[in-house]
Design a protein around this motif. Structure first.
Motif, PDB file in Angstrom:
ATOM      1  N   THR A 281      24.932 -41.598  30.031  1.00  0.00           N
ATOM      2  CA  THR A 281      23.623 -41.127  30.488  1.00  0.00           C
ATOM      3  C   THR A 281      23.682 -39.655  30.879  1.00  0.00           C
ATOM      4  N   GLU A 282      24.726 -39.290  31.630  1.00  0.00           N
ATOM      5  CA  GLU A 282      24.873 -37.888  32.043  1.00  0.00           C
ATOM      6  C   GLU A 282      25.036 -36.984  30.837  1.00  0.00           C
ATOM      7  N   LEU A 285      21.596 -36.621  28.987  1.00  0.00           N
ATOM      8  CA  LEU A 285      20.687 -35.723  29.691  1.00  0.00           C
ATOM      9  C   LEU A 285      21.212 -34.289  29.690  1.00  0.00           C
ATOM     10  N   GLY A 286      22.530 -34.155  29.886  1.00  0.00           N
ATOM     11  CA  GLY A 286      23.135 -32.829  29.867  1.00  0.00           C
ATOM     12  C   GLY A 286      23.044 -32.188  28.507  1.00  0.00           C
ATOM     13  N   ARG A 307      16.775 -29.304  37.365  1.00  0.00           N
ATOM     14  CA  ARG A 307      17.216 -30.398  36.483  1.00  0.00           C
ATOM     15  C   ARG A 307      18.736 -30.456  36.423  1.00  0.00           C
ATOM     16  N   ALA A 308      19.343 -29.281  36.317  1.00  0.00           N
ATOM     17  CA  ALA A 308      20.807 -29.227  36.255  1.00  0.00           C
ATOM     18  C   ALA A 308      21.428 -29.723  37.561  1.00  0.00           C
ATOM     19  N   HIS A 310      20.340 -31.960  39.575  1.00  0.00           N
ATOM     20  CA  HIS A 310      20.301 -33.422  39.626  1.00  0.00           C
ATOM     21  C   HIS A 310      21.464 -34.037  38.851  1.00  0.00           C
ATOM     22  N   LEU A 311      22.003 -33.283  37.881  1.00  0.00           N
ATOM     23  CA  LEU A 311      23.154 -33.752  37.109  1.00  0.00           C
ATOM     24  C   LEU A 311      24.473 -33.267  37.701  1.00  0.00           C
ATOM     25  N   ILE A 313      25.203 -30.073  38.196  1.00  0.00           N
ATOM     26  CA  ILE A 313      25.548 -28.826  37.502  1.00  0.00           C
ATOM     27  C   ILE A 313      24.929 -27.651  38.239  1.00  0.00           C
ATOM     28  N   ARG A 348      35.805 -33.961  30.214  1.00  0.00           N
ATOM     29  CA  ARG A 348      35.284 -34.479  31.485  1.00  0.00           C
ATOM     30  C   ARG A 348      36.421 -34.734  32.474  1.00  0.00           C
ATOM     31  N   LEU A 359      28.477 -28.921  31.325  1.00  0.00           N
ATOM     32  CA  LEU A 359      27.492 -29.488  30.400  1.00  0.00           C
ATOM     33  C   LEU A 359      28.152 -29.599  29.037  1.00  0.00           C
TER      34      LEU A 359
END
Length: 543
Positions: A281-282, A285-286, A307-308, A310-311, A313, A348, A359
């Motif tokens: 999911t990340e 969206l990323g 937005r970033a 919230h992830l 970032i 990651r 990202l």
């Protein structure tokens, strides 16, 4: 602990028993005690029994004595104990011979001891063993339930299992240690630093580990100088995702604890599945956010930054783009997906805790990443990317990977510039066949040409000197542009150019004359070669 025949012979009246056959198999485990007075009782044996008899059915039947020995072995009976006196004066020699051949421990019991005096002490020990097993099973169950409810993830699982086993516990995936747990030590003891060395072993994954069955524990000695390790492969969807590893550096594990570790591996698999779902999911969206940034779609910077955030970032400060490109001779379905998944997992793992986050986007035959540069990041990134390239190619032997890194800029609009720089650096990495990452900052004069490549004058310049050669190649299926670049790269040496192009020297001479004819330039002139080299370099920057 399991009760063996040799241990049972130290209990109560069995101390007076005599082993008459099967002496080499006294370490077999006893799980139950039963009595046999009729031969048909063997059909109800489940294995692991210590079977007692007075020998009534055996006294006058040698054929039955032979058959009963092999039937008991076939049923997995642990030992056969005969009490002589009432029906048999002594244990028959033929039974001793057959028991030795079959490997069945055969015991001669004291004739004056009742069965119950033998059975009760053993039953008491077996009941205590069952209670111990239940307590240990409940203990590991409670520990792992608390880990799940506490949401402490893989490190929490390692800590719980280290507490349970009093040994160091690790979880490895693709050579990366995702979690480690250590038991509390006393008297100033220091645990050996094996984590990095074990990580190297699980980066390559030798055949003896790859052949292990999922969620089944195996004890292996990975190094002659180390204690043994208990290894449990962790699988989700029939694919091995990682390994649960327990180093028996403090003490060996018993079978109850090993079964508990197999339960722990199932919990690890659940955690892998949960983390994969979150990661997918990340990443999705990323990837969508990164795609907008790479295209320069930044109408509302404050919204993009939110937005970033919230992830996880941070898009403030210095930001840089890198690209890992992938090529392979193997076109099997799913191969590219596997390699991309491996690269994304390693990125990651390396940058997951990086200040500002990372990202990522998988696009075609490339994985694109955006990093926030902090103090020292610029020096670390090439080395980390080099390690990721090496790890991936060691697992996918037919894969060829290259990496390009753009410069770090402040401000969202400059991300597109860093991306274009990374693309150029990657292109140079492929052309130069560089096994290590290529940074745009190291490209020298190409950086100057990159800054002017989009000017109309630059495009006109390329068209004037290279455009006609390209048109001729396209119309006549020739290789004049490649010949020109080879000729210039070899300082006008015809022999070296021919060798580089795998053609005859006369072919190079003919092509050089044709190039001079089309461009109107004399390639023996240094000025002409400079103009053509400049045009060729500029043309390389056109994507």
């Amino acid at each position: 602990m399991p009760l063996t025949v040799s241990q049972a012979l130290q209990i109560g009246p069995l101390r007076r028993a005599r082993v008459v056959a099967g002496v080499h198999n006294l370490e077999r485990e006893i799980t139950f005690v039963n009595i046999m007075e009729v031969p048909e009782v063997t059909r109800w044996m489940k294995g692991g029994e210590l079977l007692l008899t007075a020998g009534f059915a055996l006294k006058d039947n040698p054929e039955l004595r032979k058959r009963i020995i092999y039937d008991l072995v076939g049923k997995g009976v642990t030992a056969f104990a005969i009490k002589p006196g009432q029906y048999l004066q002594d244990i028959p020699a033929d039974m001793i011979e057959h028991a030795n051949q079959a490997g069945l421990p055969l015991l001669e019991l004291p004739p004056d001891v009742p069965y119950m005096d033998i059975m009760l002490p053993i039953f008491e020990l077996l009941m205590n063993e069952q209670l111990y097993r239940r307590q240990r099973s409940q203990e590991i169950h409670d520990l792992l339930i608390n880990v799940i409810l506490g949401g402490s993830g893989l490190p929490g699982i390692c800590k719980a299992l280290a507490q349970f086993t009093t040994n160091p516990v690790f979880i490895f995936c693709c050579g990366t240690c995702l979690g480690a747990g250590y038991p509390p030590l006393t008297n100033g003891q220091i645990l050996p630093a094996w984590g990095d060395t074990l990580a190297n072993i699980f980066r390559e994954i030798p055949e003896e580990i790859r052949s292990l069955s999922p969620h089944r524990a195996a004890r292996l000695r990975l190094n002659p100088e180390w204690p043994a390790c208990v290894i449990v492969p962790v699988a989700t969807q029939e694919t091995i995702d990682g390994y649960l590893v327990i180093s028996e550096s403090n003490r060996p594990l018993n079978d109850i604890e090993i079964r508990g570790l197999e339960t722990g591996a199932a919990i690890v698999a659940l955690e892998f599945t949960k983390q994969r779902a979150v990661a997918e999911t990340e990443i999705r969206l990323g990837s969508e956010l990164l795609d907008e940034l790479l295209q320069g779609k930044i109408d509302h910077p404050e919204n993009i930054i939110k937005r970033a955030a919230h992830l996880g970032i941070n898009l403030t400060g210095q930001l840089a783009v890198f690209i890992i490109g992938f090529a392979s001779d193997n076109q099997a379905a799913g191969y590219h997906v596997d390699v991309h998944s491996e690269i994304i997992h390693l990125l990651r793992a390396h940058f997951g805790q990086h200040p500002g986050g990372i990202l990522l986007q998988s696009k075609g035959v490339q994985v694109i990443g955006l990093l926030r540069y902090c103090s020292g990041t610029g020096k670390e990134v090439p080395g980390i990317l080099q390690e990721i390239l090496a790890t991936t190619t060691s697992r996918y032997l037919k894969a060829r990977l290259r990496a390009g890194i753009g410069r770090a800029y402040e401000g969202l609009p400059q991300i597109k510039t860093s991306y274009e720089e990374a693309r150029l650096a990657l292109k140079v990495a492929w052309q130069a066949d560089s096994l290590g990452p290529v940074s745009f900052a190291e490209l020298g004069p190409l950086r100057i040409l990159f800054s002017v490549k989009d000017l109309p004058q630059a495009k006109d310049f390329c068209r004037e000197y290279i455009g006609r050669l390209r048109d001729y190649d396209s119309q006549n299926k020739t290789d004049l542009v490649a010949t020109l670049i080879g000729y210039l790269n070899n300082d006008g040496n015809l022999r070296k150019t021919a060798q580089a192009l795998f053609v005859h020297k006369n072919s190079v001479i003919y092509r050089v004359k044709k190039i001079e004819e089309i461009t109107g330039l004399n390639l023996s002139s240094a000025e002409a070669r400079f103009l053509l080299m400049l045009a060729a370099k500029l043309s390389q920057l056109t994507f």
